[in-house]
Design an enzyme around this catalytic site. Structure first.
Site, PDB file in Angstrom:
ATOM      1  N   LYS A 281      12.170   7.921 -12.982  1.00 46.73           N
ATOM      2  CA  LYS A 281      13.227   6.830 -12.804  1.00 46.73           C
ATOM      3  C   LYS A 281      13.899   6.442 -14.109  1.00 46.73           C
ATOM      4  CE  LYS A 281      11.520   4.269  -8.632  1.00 46.73           C
ATOM      5  NZ  LYS A 281      10.762   3.260  -8.080  1.00 46.73           N
TER       6      LYS A 281
ATOM      7  N   ASP B 163       7.312   5.740 -13.128  1.00 48.36           N
ATOM      8  CA  ASP B 163       8.191   4.460 -13.058  1.00 48.36           C
ATOM      9  C   ASP B 163       7.964   4.058 -14.258  1.00 48.36           C
ATOM     10  OD1 ASP B 163       9.046   2.184 -12.203  1.00 48.36           O
ATOM     11  OD2 ASP B 163       7.798   1.762 -10.655  1.00 48.36           O
ATOM     12  N   SER B 164       6.814   3.152 -14.562  1.00 47.55           N
ATOM     13  CA  SER B 164       6.522   2.614 -15.688  1.00 47.55           C
ATOM     14  C   SER B 164       5.817   3.404 -16.554  1.00 47.55           C
ATOM     15  CB  SER B 164       5.612   1.198 -15.678  1.00 47.55           C
ATOM     16  OG  SER B 164       4.378   1.740 -15.319  1.00 47.55           O
TER      17      SER B 164
ATOM     18  N   ASP C 156       5.027   7.199  -0.668  1.00 50.02           N
ATOM     19  CA  ASP C 156       4.747   6.052   0.287  1.00 50.02           C
ATOM     20  C   ASP C 156       4.961   4.673   0.066  1.00 50.02           C
ATOM     21  OD1 ASP C 156       2.556   5.745  -1.886  1.00 50.02           O
ATOM     22  OD2 ASP C 156       1.638   4.403  -0.385  1.00 50.02           O
TER      23      ASP C 156
ATOM     24  N   LYS D  49      -2.393  10.395  -3.884  1.00 52.50           N
ATOM     25  CA  LYS D  49      -1.938  11.144  -2.852  1.00 52.50           C
ATOM     26  C   LYS D  49      -0.524  11.692  -2.925  1.00 52.50           C
ATOM     27  CE  LYS D  49      -4.588   8.289   0.026  1.00 52.50           C
ATOM     28  NZ  LYS D  49      -4.652   6.979   1.121  1.00 52.50           N
TER      29      LYS D  49
END
Ligand code: IMP
Ligand code: MG
Length: 172
Positions: free
Chosen positions: A126, A98-99, A154, A38
Site C-alpha cells: 500500500k 499496510d503499516s 479477508d 492465513k
C-alpha cells in the site's frame, strides 16, 4: 458491492514473473519459504509452483487486526515454524503491507534465528508504511489505499476464496 482491482489473469501473470525473479535471485543454498498465515496462503501456493529450484515450505501465524479494517499495531506470534532457520535463505511471504508493523516485528524475531539471508515477498504494497522493512525485496503490485479482499485477503475471515482482488467498500 465490490469492484475488481486485480483480476485472475493479471494476478497469474504477475505471480509467474515473481516466481522467475525469485528463482534467479537464489542461485545457491537452501531456501525456506515461510508463509504468513492465513492471508498469504493462496498467493503462496501459486507462487511456489512458479519457483524452479529446490525449496522447503513452512508457515508462521501472527495476529494483528482482529475483525477491524484498521491496523491495531499489536502483533502476536501464535505459531512458530518447526523447521530449522539457521543457515538458510528465508523468504517470508506476506499478502499485503499496510503499516508494515507486522513484518518489522517478525523480521526482528527471525533475525535471531541466524538465517543465511532474510527477504520478504509481498503480493501487495500500500506504500503507506513510514518505515517499510529493509528486507522487502519482491512486490507483486502497488495497492490502492482501499480495503482489499480476495486471493487470500479477508475481511473478518470472509472473502479469502475469491479468485480476484476486489475493493470491499466500493459501491457499484
Ligand atoms: P500491517 O502490519 O499494518 O502492515 O498489516 C498487515 C496485515 O494487515 C496484512 O497481512 C493483512 O492481513 C492485513 N491487511 C492490511 N491491509 C489489508 C487490506 O486492505 N485487506 C485485507 N487485509 C489487510
Ligand atoms: Mg488478515
Amino acid at each position: 458491492m465490490r469492484s475488481i482491482v486485480f483480476d485472475e489473469e493479471t494476478i497469474a501473470r504477475r505471480v509467474a514473473e515473481l516466481g522467475r525473479e525469485i528463482t534467479s535471485a537464489y542461485p545457491d543454498g537452501e531456501l525456506l519459504v515461510l508463509g504468513l498465515l492465513k492471508g498469504s496462503v493462496i498467493f503462496l501456493s501459486d507462487l511456489v509452483r512458479k519457483i524452479e529450484r529446490p525449496l522447503q515450505l513452512d508457515f508462521l501465524v501472527a495476529s494483528s487486526y482482529g475483525s477491524g479494517t484498521v491496523s491495531s499495531g499489536t502483533v502476536r506470534l501464535l505459531y512458530d515454524p518447526g523447521t530449522q532457520l539457521a543457515g538458510k535463505h528465508i523468504l517470508l511471504v506476506e499478502d499485503i503491507i499496510d503499516s508494515g508493523r507486522t513484518l518489522v516485528r517478525l523480521v526482528e524475531l527471525l533475525r535471531q534465528r541466524d538465517p543465511r539471508s532474510l527477504a520478504i515477498c509481498a503480493l501487495l504494497d500500500k506504500h503507506v508504511a513510514p518505515h517499510p522493512p529493509a528486507e522487502l525485496r519482491f512486490v507483486g503490485f502497488d495497492a490502492p489505499p482501499a480495503f482489499l479482499v480476495g486471493y487470500g485477503l479477508d475481511h473478518a475471515e470472509s472473502f479469502r476464496h475469491l479468485p480476484f482482488i476486489g475493493d470491499l467498500e466500493s459501491q457499484e
